[in-house]
Design an enzyme around this catalytic site. Structure first.
Site, PDB file in Angstrom:
ATOM      1  N   GLU A 123      45.486  30.439  55.910  1.00 20.09           N
ATOM      2  CA  GLU A 123      44.552  29.668  55.096  1.00 20.09           C
ATOM      3  C   GLU A 123      45.310  29.070  53.910  1.00 20.09           C
ATOM      4  O   GLU A 123      46.074  29.783  53.281  1.00 20.09           O
ATOM      5  CB  GLU A 123      43.413  30.551  54.568  1.00 20.09           C
ATOM      6  CG  GLU A 123      42.375  29.717  53.837  1.00 20.09           C
ATOM      7  CD  GLU A 123      41.184  30.546  53.325  1.00 20.09           C
ATOM      8  OE1 GLU A 123      41.138  31.748  53.551  1.00 20.09           O
ATOM      9  OE2 GLU A 123      40.323  29.938  52.684  1.00 20.09           O
ATOM     10  N   GLY A 262      45.647  37.633  46.629  1.00 25.27           N
ATOM     11  CA  GLY A 262      45.251  39.039  46.691  1.00 25.27           C
ATOM     12  C   GLY A 262      45.223  39.568  48.117  1.00 25.27           C
ATOM     13  O   GLY A 262      45.799  40.604  48.414  1.00 25.27           O
ATOM     14  N   MET A 264      43.787  38.439  52.541  1.00 23.11           N
ATOM     15  CA  MET A 264      43.308  37.398  53.456  1.00 23.11           C
ATOM     16  C   MET A 264      42.473  38.007  54.569  1.00 23.11           C
ATOM     17  O   MET A 264      42.872  38.985  55.199  1.00 23.11           O
ATOM     18  CB  MET A 264      44.529  36.644  54.016  1.00 23.11           C
ATOM     19  CG  MET A 264      44.180  35.579  55.020  1.00 23.11           C
ATOM     20  SD  MET A 264      43.187  34.241  54.261  1.00 23.11           S
ATOM     21  CE  MET A 264      42.222  33.737  55.677  1.00 23.11           C
ATOM     22  N   GLU A 265      41.333  37.364  54.830  1.00 18.18           N
ATOM     23  CA  GLU A 265      40.306  37.930  55.706  1.00 18.18           C
ATOM     24  C   GLU A 265      40.490  37.623  57.181  1.00 18.18           C
ATOM     25  O   GLU A 265      39.493  37.558  57.910  1.00 18.18           O
ATOM     26  CB  GLU A 265      38.947  37.405  55.245  1.00 18.18           C
ATOM     27  CG  GLU A 265      38.687  35.904  55.518  1.00 18.18           C
ATOM     28  CD  GLU A 265      38.989  34.970  54.344  1.00 18.18           C
ATOM     29  OE1 GLU A 265      39.813  35.353  53.488  1.00 18.18           O
ATOM     30  OE2 GLU A 265      38.420  33.862  54.291  1.00 18.18           O
ATOM     31  N   ASN A 266      41.717  37.447  57.699  1.00 16.79           N
ATOM     32  CA  ASN A 266      41.928  37.140  59.117  1.00 16.79           C
ATOM     33  C   ASN A 266      41.052  38.040  59.996  1.00 16.79           C
ATOM     34  O   ASN A 266      40.945  39.241  59.747  1.00 16.79           O
ATOM     35  CB  ASN A 266      43.389  37.390  59.494  1.00 16.79           C
ATOM     36  CG  ASN A 266      44.327  36.864  58.443  1.00 16.79           C
ATOM     37  OD1 ASN A 266      44.370  35.675  58.187  1.00 16.79           O
ATOM     38  ND2 ASN A 266      45.052  37.766  57.786  1.00 16.79           N
ATOM     39  N   HIS A 298      35.439  42.472  49.500  1.00 14.61           N
ATOM     40  CA  HIS A 298      35.393  41.011  49.610  1.00 14.61           C
ATOM     41  C   HIS A 298      35.920  40.552  50.978  1.00 14.61           C
ATOM     42  O   HIS A 298      35.264  39.776  51.670  1.00 14.61           O
ATOM     43  CB  HIS A 298      36.219  40.402  48.469  1.00 14.61           C
ATOM     44  CG  HIS A 298      36.285  38.912  48.482  1.00 14.61           C
ATOM     45  ND1 HIS A 298      35.463  38.117  47.703  1.00 14.61           N
ATOM     46  CD2 HIS A 298      37.071  38.049  49.174  1.00 14.61           C
ATOM     47  CE1 HIS A 298      35.739  36.845  47.928  1.00 14.61           C
ATOM     48  NE2 HIS A 298      36.724  36.771  48.820  1.00 14.61           N
ATOM     49  N   GLU A 299      37.098  41.041  51.340  1.00 10.13           N
ATOM     50  CA  GLU A 299      37.688  40.590  52.612  1.00 10.13           C
ATOM     51  C   GLU A 299      36.830  41.055  53.781  1.00 10.13           C
ATOM     52  O   GLU A 299      36.631  40.326  54.746  1.00 10.13           O
ATOM     53  CB  GLU A 299      39.126  41.093  52.768  1.00 10.13           C
ATOM     54  CG  GLU A 299      40.069  40.730  51.619  1.00 10.13           C
ATOM     55  CD  GLU A 299      40.062  39.260  51.219  1.00 10.13           C
ATOM     56  OE1 GLU A 299      39.788  38.403  52.072  1.00 10.13           O
ATOM     57  OE2 GLU A 299      40.319  38.983  50.022  1.00 10.13           O
ATOM     58  N   HIS A 302      33.774  38.895  54.261  1.00 15.18           N
ATOM     59  CA  HIS A 302      34.069  37.597  54.881  1.00 15.18           C
ATOM     60  C   HIS A 302      33.844  37.624  56.393  1.00 15.18           C
ATOM     61  O   HIS A 302      33.693  36.575  57.008  1.00 15.18           O
ATOM     62  CB  HIS A 302      35.529  37.211  54.636  1.00 15.18           C
ATOM     63  CG  HIS A 302      35.760  36.383  53.403  1.00 15.18           C
ATOM     64  ND1 HIS A 302      34.976  35.310  53.070  1.00 15.18           N
ATOM     65  CD2 HIS A 302      36.730  36.450  52.449  1.00 15.18           C
ATOM     66  CE1 HIS A 302      35.442  34.752  51.948  1.00 15.18           C
ATOM     67  NE2 HIS A 302      36.496  35.423  51.549  1.00 15.18           N
ATOM     68  N   GLU A 321      33.544  31.314  49.786  1.00 17.23           N
ATOM     69  CA  GLU A 321      34.109  32.070  48.666  1.00 17.23           C
ATOM     70  C   GLU A 321      33.070  32.409  47.594  1.00 17.23           C
ATOM     71  O   GLU A 321      33.018  33.537  47.120  1.00 17.23           O
ATOM     72  CB  GLU A 321      35.305  31.332  48.056  1.00 17.23           C
ATOM     73  CG  GLU A 321      36.505  31.191  49.016  1.00 17.23           C
ATOM     74  CD  GLU A 321      36.992  32.510  49.597  1.00 17.23           C
ATOM     75  OE1 GLU A 321      36.587  33.581  49.102  1.00 17.23           O
ATOM     76  OE2 GLU A 321      37.778  32.483  50.570  1.00 17.23           O
TER      77      GLU A 321
HETATM   78  N1  B3K Z   1      40.501  33.415  51.647  1.00 18.06           N
HETATM   79  C1  B3K Z   1      41.663  33.938  50.988  1.00 18.06           C
HETATM   80  C2  B3K Z   1      42.344  32.957  50.109  1.00 18.06           C
HETATM   81  C3  B3K Z   1      43.309  32.073  50.785  1.00 18.06           C
HETATM   82  C4  B3K Z   1      44.073  31.247  49.788  1.00 18.06           C
HETATM   83  C5  B3K Z   1      44.943  30.265  50.440  1.00 18.06           C
HETATM   84  N2  B3K Z   1      45.785  29.529  49.532  1.00 18.06           N
HETATM   85  C6  B3K Z   1      41.354  35.162  50.203  1.00 18.06           C
HETATM   86  C7  B3K Z   1      39.944  35.359  49.856  1.00 18.06           C
HETATM   87  O1  B3K Z   1      39.334  34.632  49.120  1.00 18.06           O
HETATM   88  O2  B3K Z   1      39.367  36.276  50.386  1.00 18.06           O
HETATM   89 ZN    ZN Z   2      37.431  35.146  49.734  1.00 22.58          ZN
END
Ligand code: B3K
Ligand code: ZN
Length: 871
Positions: A123, A262, A264-266, A298-299, A302, A321
């Site tokens: 992302e 911080g 990433m929600e893969n 938070h993750e 998502h 977000e």
């Molecule tokens: N979605 C990611 C942030 C990605 C930032 C890319 N430059 C983390 C978050 O908001 O959960």
């Molecule tokens: Zn987020």
């Protein structure tokens, strides 16, 4: 890096994709020095358009086949960072092989190496650095991923979804993963390394068993327990509060050291900056524990708000977000103190977001144009976006909001949608017209609300006159009135809330005590008000606005002691303190007996949550004070604040000493809310006591050497640095480094304490630390701990008269512009505020921005921020 001026992307230019990718098969062969990526895409036409655009960046194309036939260069065109196939039909199979160089990837986007492992960050637009692909969130595909790597060095090979097969052949490990849920490429992830795992289980509300796994480098296994617990709490909370159940058999978290943000929600495979997931009592502070709990949540959240329902395009970023921050804030409020969480969030908004909204990068929660999307992962998208969702919650109420979110998830599951569709679901579920409310998403700038009150004793009537306007921001003028929810209380002389009954019932929601302020100017009247009340406005920070209302000093002291709304109680104290600091700046500050009595009441209130007492007694930060003025002089603010702090410390020194001694109890460290609250007040008291008295410094020294947890050790170190003499500070820092030099995350805290210190954080000291063995330009956490802490916290040095602080920051930005543009661009933020500074500083800041601009060959990230700042 670019030569020509980069173009802005416009929301108005959005077109649906010409082709869908129904299935994506990937094979990664990880070799030393390079990686081969094979892809096999099933394409299906969407409409009449016959041209397919594949994004690609820094890729070596080895081969490309359409329906089994090898293509030559004449069969496709290449544009800037894209490959285009024309004249296509209804469905095709496209196969490609690309070679990439993860070892050389310092931007930390796409596939890269961190320590001894491989990991990804896709992302927003990182997938295009892995292979040619329609790298846009509205192309959602089912992914199957095979990874092949040296079995001895990379025994752990991970990707999204569920594991399908695993074998070892000729010393190579082959693993296949399949993710049954359609997703955009930005949610793709791959990890390879020699990692250790801690496992746990979660039984979902429908009785399904989910395997939970946290993968870390071997030395960190003892730092994984808290994150796993936080994960289980999050999973349960999302079921109970939003009715959302997890949807795969396995959920994985991986900790990596080199990471731009911080976490990433893969899908099914969250990747975390190690600083946001690893903790044990000896190495992590209470603040770190709370951050970990919030980010894990938070993750995880998502998975629904972002993954199952995703964004149509990046202008909709706040769809996932803002909503997810709102969700994680609700979770943190439920796990800890809701009032304290609200104070923290409002403080962040009022210092950082208001500054952004009043500066050159101001943009609406739904922007309509950008040059580099990475620059738009901002406090406006995240935190103001969450406040906007929070206002919907206030307007619709708990039940109405839940009906809206249920409808949204049900209606759009598996789709890529817009913010408008989110609001539409809220409207449809509640049969309410939110047309005016939508302006919150489109208008940038912080609205100002001016309030006048009038009380007519004979008629027992209170009149409230409200006026609103939103200042112009870059590219936006003539803003319309917003729908502003004003949560209101009227406090009687006995300190109790009076009944609020406006004569305009259509504009009042009884349950939430919210007044609906919807016009440029509106007058509300309240009958049956038997005595003149103290008016408590915007309780719980009910809207992200600046309030212009002058409470008298005595009303503020009264609210500080009596307001039933914890947020406004705290805010009244902050306003008093701001006033003291202003007086100090004019050389006219002295406590009145009434001030001292009010402070006494607070510090000795043993009924009140100690975390709340700590917040009530903490002075507003220098950044917050700066943000409360149209133009500011950071050095003058620093001096005035120090003077008030010294007076507060001296006046209450016996109370602070007693408070410290009362709360300094021994016992095992637990990262639980009650203990954290106690430690926060204890350590605040220690700091004031040490400011006032050498005996307090001695207590800090003792706490520093005897602490069995990082919260207490770090608080003592901070106190010694701030209030001890130079020798005491240096000795403590040296001892700390000797003790913790092997632990990179603790060393980061050691760097931050010095670099963010108004005593030690001079440009000369920062330049020395940039040469220290512990510093590493490639690691974003180190860069943030040194340069970020300096420019955002050590304000009196960053803004020092000689301009050395600005020069240092500009040098760092220029250096990082090439290796890691995202981090370079983020670091720039303090310089973008130049117009708000007193003339001398302002001029020097502007010259440094110009110097960066003149450097040429700027990344899109840095170019966008610098060019907009200089406009
Ligand atoms: N979605 C990611 C942030 C990605 C930032 C890319 N430059 C983390 C978050 O908001 O959960
Ligand atoms: Zn987020």
């Amino acid at each position: 890096m670019r030569d020509a001026q980069p173009k802005a992307i416009q929301l108005a230019d959005y077109r649906a994709p010409a082709y869908e990718v129904t299935d994506t098969h990937l094979r990664f062969e990880l070799h030393d020095g390079y990686t081969l990526v094979h892809s096999n895409l099933s394409l299906k036409q969407n409409g009449d358009e016959t041209e397919l655009l594949l994004n690609g960046q820094d890729l070596e194309l080895i081969s490309i086949k359409l329906d089994g036939k090898l293509l030559s260069e004449a069969d496709y065109t290449t544009a800037e960072e894209a490959l285009i196939l024309s004249g296509l039909g209804a469905s095709h199979t496209l196969e490609m092989t690309t070679r990439i160089y993860p070892e050389k990837n310092t931007a930390l986007e796409g596939l890269y190496r961190s320590g001894g492992m491989y990991c990804t960050q896709c992302e927003a637009e990182g997938f295009r650095r892995i292979t040619y692909y329609p790298d846009r969130p509205d192309v959602m595909s089912v992914f199957t991923t095979e990874i092949i790597a040296d079995a001895a060095r990379y025994p752990v090979l991970l990707s999204n979804g569920n594991p399908v097969s695993e074998k070892i052949e000729d010393g190579k490990k082959h693993v296949v993963w399949h993710d049954p849920h359609k997703k955009p490429a930005y949610l793709f992830a791959l990890v390879a390394g020699d990692l250790q795992v801690r496992d746990d289980h979660f039984t979902t509300c429908s009785g399904r068993e989910v395997l939970l796994r946290i993968f870390v480098e071997p030395q960190n296994v003892d730092k994984t327990e808290y994150a796993l617990d936080a994960l289980k709490r999050s999973m349960r909370w999302d079921e109970e509060v939003y009715g959302r159940e997890y949807d795969l058999d396995i959920f994985m978290i991986v900790a990596v050291d080199d990471f731009n943000m911080g976490a990433m929600e893969n899908k099914g495979l969250n990747i975390f900056n190690s600083s946001c997931v690893l903790a044990n009592p000896a190495t992590a502070t209470d603040a770190a524990y709370q951050r970990i709990e919030a980010i894990v949540a938070h993750e995880y959240f998502h998975n629904w708000s972002g993954n199952r329902v995703t964004c149509r395009d990046w202008f909709q970023l706040s769809l996932k977000e803002g909503f997810t921050v709102f969700r994680d804030a609700g979770f943190s409020a439920d796990m800890n103190s809701a009032t304290v969480k609200r104070i923290e969030d409002a403080t962040m908004l009022r210092t950082v977001q208001f500054a952004e909204d009043g500066g050159p990068m101001a943009h609406p929660v739904q922007p309509d144009s950008y040059i580099e999307i990475s620059n738009f992962y901002t406090v406006t998208i995240y935190e103001k976006g969450a406040e906007v969702v929070g206002m919907l919650h206030k307007i619709l109420g708990e039940e109405g909001f839940r009906k809206g979110s249920d409808l949204y998830f049900e209606r759009h599951d598996g789709q890529a949608v817009t913010i408008n569709e989110f609001v539409q679901a809220m409207e449809d579920a509640n049969d309410v017209d939110l047309t005016q409310f939508r302006l919150w998403y489109k208008q940038s700038g912080t609205p100002v609300v001016e309030v006048l009150t009038q009380y007519d004793h004979a008629a027992e009537r209170l009149t409230l006159n409200l006026r609103q306007y939103t200042p112009d921001t870059p590219g936006q003028t003539d803003k319309k009135p917003l729908w502003i929810p004003v949560q209101l209380g009227l406090i009687g002389h006995d300190g109790e809330d009076m009944e609020v009954r406006p004569d305009q019932p259509d504009f009042w929601t009884e349950d939430s005590q919210v007044l609906h302020f919807r016009e440029a100017e509106q007058t509300f009247s309240f009958g049956g008000v038997v005595e003149e009340p103290v008016v408590s406005l915007f309780r719980d920070f009910s809207a992200p606005v600046r309030i212009h209302y002058q409470h008298s000093q005595s009303a503020l002291r009264f609210m500080l002691q009596h307001d039933s709304d914890g947020f406004n109680r705290w805010d009244a104290g902050q306003q008093l303190m701001l006033h003291w600091i202003e007086l100090a700046e004019k050389g006219r500050f002295k406590f009145t007996q009434d001030d001292i009595d009010a402070l006494h009441t607070v510090i000795n209130d043993v009924e009140l949550d100690p975390a709340m007492v700590a917040y009530l007694l903490a002075l507003p930060s220098e950044s917050y004070i700066a943000e409360s003025r149209p133009q500011y002089d950071p050095v003058a603010i620093h001096k005035a604040r120090e003077q008030v702090m010294a007076a507060l410390a001296d006046t209450l020194s016996d109370d602070f000493k007693a408070c410290y001694q009362r709360l300094n109890v021994s016992g095992d460290y637990q990262p639980v809310p009650e203990d954290m609250a106690r430690r926060s007040l204890k350590n605040l008291a220690l700091s004031y006591w040490a400011k006032a008295d050498a005996e307090g410094v001695e207590a800090a020294r003792l706490q520093f050497s005897s602490a069995d947890n990082m919260t207490d050790q770090m608080a003592a170190l901070r106190t010694l640095v701030a209030h001890g003499n130079q020798a005491e500070a240096e000795q403590a820092l040296a001892e700390f480094y000797t003790q913790w030099q092997q632990d990179s995350l603790v060393v980061n805290q050691w760097l931050t304490v010095q670099c963010g210190s108004s005593k030690l954080g001079t440009p000369a000291h920062i330049r020395q630390l940039l040469e220290h063995e512990a510093f590493d330009w490639r690691n974003p956490n180190k860069v943030r701990s040194v340069i970020g802490a300096f420019a955002n916290q050590a304000l009196c040095h960053f803004h020092g008269a000689d301009g050395e602080g600005y020069k240092l920051l500009a040098d760092a930005v220029t250096r990082l512009n090439e290796s890691n543009p995202q981090i370079a661009s983020r670091l720039l933020t303090p310089l973008t505020r130049w117009k708000r500074l007193v003339p001398n500083q302002s001029q020097m800041m502007k010259s440094e921005l110009q110097r960066i601009m003149d450097h040429g060959s700027l990344s899109k990230d840095v170019y966008e921020v610098v060019s907009k700042s200089l406009m």
